[in-house]
Each structure stands twice: as C-alpha cells, then as structure tokens.
Scaffold this motif. Sequence first.
Motif, PDB file in Angstrom:
ATOM      1  N   ARG A   1       9.314  33.030 -19.686  1.00 52.23           N
ATOM      2  CA  ARG A   1       8.175  33.639 -19.521  1.00 52.23           C
ATOM      3  C   ARG A   1       6.984  32.792 -19.648  1.00 52.23           C
TER       4      ARG A   1
ATOM      5  N   TYR B   1      16.308  33.295 -21.743  1.00 48.13           N
ATOM      6  CA  TYR B   1      15.757  34.735 -22.195  1.00 48.13           C
ATOM      7  C   TYR B   1      14.348  34.898 -21.592  1.00 48.13           C
ATOM      8  N   ASP B   2      14.012  35.847 -21.659  1.00 42.74           N
ATOM      9  CA  ASP B   2      12.541  36.308 -21.278  1.00 42.74           C
ATOM     10  C   ASP B   2      12.100  37.573 -22.043  1.00 42.74           C
ATOM     11  N   GLN B   3      11.171  38.332 -21.554  1.00 46.59           N
ATOM     12  CA  GLN B   3      10.732  39.426 -22.460  1.00 46.59           C
ATOM     13  C   GLN B   3      11.942  40.524 -22.609  1.00 46.59           C
ATOM     14  N   THR B   4      12.203  41.094 -21.343  1.00 47.35           N
ATOM     15  CA  THR B   4      13.392  42.191 -21.339  1.00 47.35           C
ATOM     16  C   THR B   4      14.578  41.953 -20.726  1.00 47.35           C
ATOM     17  N   GLY B   5      14.964  40.570 -20.063  1.00 45.48           N
ATOM     18  CA  GLY B   5      16.257  40.401 -19.626  1.00 45.48           C
ATOM     19  C   GLY B   5      16.261  40.245 -17.926  1.00 45.48           C
ATOM     20  N   ARG B   6      15.230  40.785 -17.286  1.00 47.08           N
ATOM     21  CA  ARG B   6      15.107  40.943 -15.849  1.00 47.08           C
ATOM     22  C   ARG B   6      15.112  39.335 -15.325  1.00 47.08           C
TER      23      ARG B   6
ATOM     24  N   ASN C   1      18.906  42.156 -23.306  1.00 52.37           N
ATOM     25  CA  ASN C   1      17.418  42.794 -23.571  1.00 52.37           C
ATOM     26  C   ASN C   1      16.380  41.991 -23.831  1.00 52.37           C
ATOM     27  N   GLY C   2      16.538  40.669 -23.719  1.00 49.71           N
ATOM     28  CA  GLY C   2      15.338  39.746 -23.964  1.00 49.71           C
ATOM     29  C   GLY C   2      14.934  39.661 -25.381  1.00 49.71           C
TER      30      GLY C   2
ATOM     31  N   SER D   1      12.234  40.899 -26.490  1.00 49.21           N
ATOM     32  CA  SER D   1      11.582  41.929 -27.228  1.00 49.21           C
ATOM     33  C   SER D   1      12.393  42.717 -28.152  1.00 49.21           C
ATOM     34  N   LYS D   2      13.416  42.346 -28.279  1.00 47.25           N
ATOM     35  CA  LYS D   2      14.455  43.101 -29.347  1.00 47.25           C
ATOM     36  C   LYS D   2      14.810  41.902 -30.264  1.00 47.25           C
TER      37      LYS D   2
END
Length: 128
Positions: A50, A87-92, A114-115, A117-118
């Motif tokens: 990120r 990792y990042d926020q959502t996995g994209r 899922n990054g 965020s979870k």
Amino acid sequence: MDTWLIILLVSIVVILLLVLNGYLNMRNVKSLSEEEFKKDLRKVQLVDLREKEKYEHGHIMGARNIPMMNFSMKLQSLRKDTPIYLYDQTGRLSIRAAKMLKKKGYTDVYMLKNGISKWTGKIKSKTK
C-alpha cells in the motif's frame, strides 16, 4: 456455419485462454488465510504494497513498505532464497506483485487472502 456462431466460438476460446493464462501465472503463488500467514512471519520477507500513508496508519508488525507504484523498481531488493509474503488492502495488488516476482524468477511467493482489510491480528501504527 453461421457467422454469429463462429464469433461466439472464437469468443469462448479466447475467454478460456485468458482464464487459463491467469491460472497458470498464479499456480505457484499461494493465497494464505490469516492463520497460515501469521504462522511464519518472523521467517519471511513481509511486504506491504500500500501507499506510505496507509502503511503508516496501520501495518502488520515487521512489514516493509514497498508501494505498488514503486514495486517494479524495488523488487530486486528482495531475496530469492527467503519466502516473500505480500499483502495490500484487498489482495488485488498482491496478485500483480506476485506475477512480477514470478517473472523475475522468485519462487517462494505467498499472499494474504483478502488483504489487510480482514486482518484481526496485531497492527503497528505510526499515527497513534
């Protein structure tokens, strides 16, 4: 054969090839659950993809911040002989970064499903 049927068949083949290509590119990048991801954090290169502001707001302890927009220029700073956890926020972004690493010969690449965020584990923050 009707023209529309030929177009439909060609379209289906193209879509299948694209899906297969994505699958083959990711076959060696394992998506880990939070529990699997947490297990070996001290033994891996942990990379937060990120932007700096989000990283400073809260990141997984021990993570190194390499924003995705700089990733292609900085990926050579990662070792090939030690697992890389992304990792990042959502996995994209992790998917994109993992593909870049694979193309450069990195073999031991994992990503957080899922990054962050979870994420329910501990987070280190510079803003608190």
